[in-house]
Design a protein around this motif. Structure first.
Motif, PDB file in Angstrom:
ATOM      1  N   GLU A 194      23.755  57.827 -69.560  1.00 16.32           N
ATOM      2  CA  GLU A 194      24.762  58.753 -69.050  1.00 16.32           C
ATOM      3  C   GLU A 194      25.740  58.091 -68.076  1.00 16.32           C
ATOM      4  OE1 GLU A 194      20.911  59.410 -66.662  1.00 16.32           O
ATOM      5  OE2 GLU A 194      21.492  59.074 -68.758  1.00 16.32           O
ATOM      6  N   ARG A 217      43.332  50.962 -71.875  1.00 17.70           N
ATOM      7  CA  ARG A 217      42.889  52.162 -71.164  1.00 17.70           C
ATOM      8  C   ARG A 217      43.532  52.225 -69.776  1.00 17.70           C
ATOM      9  NH1 ARG A 217      38.295  55.255 -72.417  1.00 17.70           N
ATOM     10  NH2 ARG A 217      37.751  56.748 -70.783  1.00 17.70           N
ATOM     11  N   GLU A 235      29.237  56.789 -77.980  1.00 19.42           N
ATOM     12  CA  GLU A 235      29.912  55.736 -78.728  1.00 19.42           C
ATOM     13  C   GLU A 235      29.612  54.343 -78.187  1.00 19.42           C
ATOM     14  OE1 GLU A 235      34.057  56.553 -78.955  1.00 19.42           O
ATOM     15  OE2 GLU A 235      33.800  58.521 -79.890  1.00 19.42           O
ATOM     16  N   ALA A 236      28.788  54.252 -77.166  1.00 19.15           N
ATOM     17  CA  ALA A 236      28.473  52.950 -76.578  1.00 19.15           C
ATOM     18  C   ALA A 236      27.565  52.151 -77.516  1.00 19.15           C
ATOM     19  CB  ALA A 236      27.779  53.144 -75.236  1.00 19.15           C
ATOM     20  N   LYS A 288      34.731  51.279 -71.072  1.00 18.39           N
ATOM     21  CA  LYS A 288      34.399  52.657 -70.737  1.00 18.39           C
ATOM     22  C   LYS A 288      34.302  53.551 -71.979  1.00 18.39           C
ATOM     23  CE  LYS A 288      36.316  52.257 -66.102  1.00 18.39           C
ATOM     24  NZ  LYS A 288      37.300  52.733 -65.098  1.00 18.39           N
ATOM     25  N   PRO A 289      33.317  53.286 -72.815  1.00 19.72           N
ATOM     26  CA  PRO A 289      33.196  54.061 -74.061  1.00 19.72           C
ATOM     27  C   PRO A 289      32.867  55.520 -73.809  1.00 19.72           C
ATOM     28  CG  PRO A 289      31.234  52.746 -73.697  1.00 19.72           C
ATOM     29  CD  PRO A 289      32.215  52.318 -72.655  1.00 19.72           C
ATOM     30  N   GLU A 290      33.300  56.359 -74.710  1.00 19.35           N
ATOM     31  CA  GLU A 290      32.968  57.775 -74.627  1.00 19.35           C
ATOM     32  C   GLU A 290      31.462  57.962 -74.837  1.00 19.35           C
ATOM     33  OE1 GLU A 290      34.960  60.180 -73.801  1.00 19.35           O
ATOM     34  OE2 GLU A 290      36.706  58.831 -73.657  1.00 19.35           O
ATOM     35  N   PRO A 291      30.888  59.016 -74.264  1.00 22.09           N
ATOM     36  CA  PRO A 291      29.452  59.266 -74.462  1.00 22.09           C
ATOM     37  C   PRO A 291      29.098  59.304 -75.951  1.00 22.09           C
ATOM     38  CG  PRO A 291      30.338  60.727 -72.776  1.00 22.09           C
ATOM     39  CD  PRO A 291      31.518  60.007 -73.371  1.00 22.09           C
ATOM     40  N   HIS A 329      29.591  55.188 -69.546  1.00 26.55           N
ATOM     41  CA  HIS A 329      31.027  55.458 -69.671  1.00 26.55           C
ATOM     42  C   HIS A 329      31.823  54.995 -68.456  1.00 26.55           C
ATOM     43  CE1 HIS A 329      29.769  58.887 -67.200  1.00 26.55           C
ATOM     44  NE2 HIS A 329      31.040  59.013 -66.848  1.00 26.55           N
ATOM     45  N   CYS A 386      31.220  47.959 -71.902  1.00 32.12           N
ATOM     46  CA  CYS A 386      29.912  47.941 -72.561  1.00 32.12           C
ATOM     47  C   CYS A 386      29.906  46.868 -73.641  1.00 32.12           C
ATOM     48  CB  CYS A 386      29.619  49.306 -73.161  1.00 32.12           C
ATOM     49  SG  CYS A 386      28.058  49.407 -74.052  1.00 32.12           S
TER      50      CYS A 386
END
Length: 296
Positions: free
Chosen positions: A165, A225, A197-198, A192-195, A168, A172
């Motif tokens: 959690e 970004r 998608e890491a 900073k991948p979306e939850p 993000h 990563c």
């Protein structure tokens, strides 16, 4: 492989998370117990054998240069008082390394800050240390990273396992194992991948050892970004195409790290470091135990 001698410390950020304290004081000069955060970072570089340090600064950052310069008036006053202990502590910061400074005219991201170092670094591999991450000197992460770079070539990033959690909040890494438990091959990077998608729970923390080929990639890197030039995007290109500048490896760090980039973590870092000090720890721990017992 060439031995790494130069370190780059980006320090041009505005420190908005610590306003109003950073309105007139650089965030890097905020004290962690009794030393500014930036001094811990320069000490780490020096301990790893990197005696040439370039700091990327910006407007209102003059205090950084003054801190690592000699202060003859203060030193003379301490000498007259016979306060040798404080005199030594004052002189430590100016004796750590050979310091250089260059201004980043406009804060356009970490990748742009690193690109500002190219005239100083030239064609040598170099380290990048971010001031928000303080690494405990008992856990020599940077020395391990320079060892891997000098042996394998290419670039090396520091990685740390974080809770899913929290991923993000970081860059990563997608990785493949190697024969060494603490070293992985980086095959991809996501900022900073979306939850959900890491590619892993391995977060990039603020230490890098970079091949100079990164400069050429950064010059061609479009803002990503946040509208900034991201170092992660350039390293992603190096990871997927070794022809650009060798492989990218990661050192998985399992030691002690103090995050001073967030107000809550900054306070926790001060408490942890104060508790571990021989001169402050015993009394402070005793007070802290009493305070916690009374409050909870």
């Amino acid at each position: 492989m060439r031995k790494i001698q130069k370190a780059v410390i980006p320090a041009a950020g505005l420190g908005t998370r610590f306003l109003p304290a950073t309105k007139a004081t650089p965030k890097e000069m905020l004290p962690v117990v009794d030393k500014p955060a930036i001094q811990y970072v320069v000490e780490e570089a020096a301990a790893a054998g990197l005696s040439d340090v370039l700091m990327i600064t910006g407007r209102n950052k003059r205090a950084l240069e003054d801190h690592f310069d000699r202060n003859y008036e203060l030193e003379s006053a301490l000498t007259r008082k016979g306060d040798d202990e404080r005199l030594v502590r004052v002189q430590e910061s100016s004796d750590l390394a050979t310091m250089h400074y260059v201004r980043q005219g406009y804060p356009r991201g970490l990748g742009h800050a690193v690109l500002c170092a190219e005239p100083h670094v030239g064609d040598e591999p170099f380290a990048v240390l971010l001031g928000d991450d303080l690494i405990d000197p008992r856990d020599p992460l940077l020395a391990r990273m320079t060892e891997i770079q000098e042996r394998e070539g290419g670039s090396v990033v520091a990685l740390m396992e974080v809770a899913p959690e929290q991923i993000h909040l970081y860059g990563c890494a997608a990785v493949e194992p190697t024969a060494q438990d603490d070293v992985v091959r980086v095959t991809g990077l996501v900022e900073k991948p979306e939850p959900g998608e890491a590619p892993s729970n391995l977060a990039v923390i603020g230490r890098y050892v970079l091949d100079p080929a990164v400069f050429g990639v950064l010059r061609e890197t479009e803002p990503g970004r946040g509208g900034e030039i991201q170092l992660t995007d350039a390293l992603q290109q190096l990871a997927v195409d070794e022809r650009l500048g060798g492989p990218v490896h990661g050192v998985v760090f399992r030691g002690r790290r103090y995050d001073t980039g967030d107000r809550g973590d900054y306070l926790r870092a001060i408490v942890r470091l104060a508790c571990e000090r021989e001169d402050l720890g015993p009394d402070f721990r005793s007070w802290l135990r009493g305070y916690v017992a009374a409050e909870l």
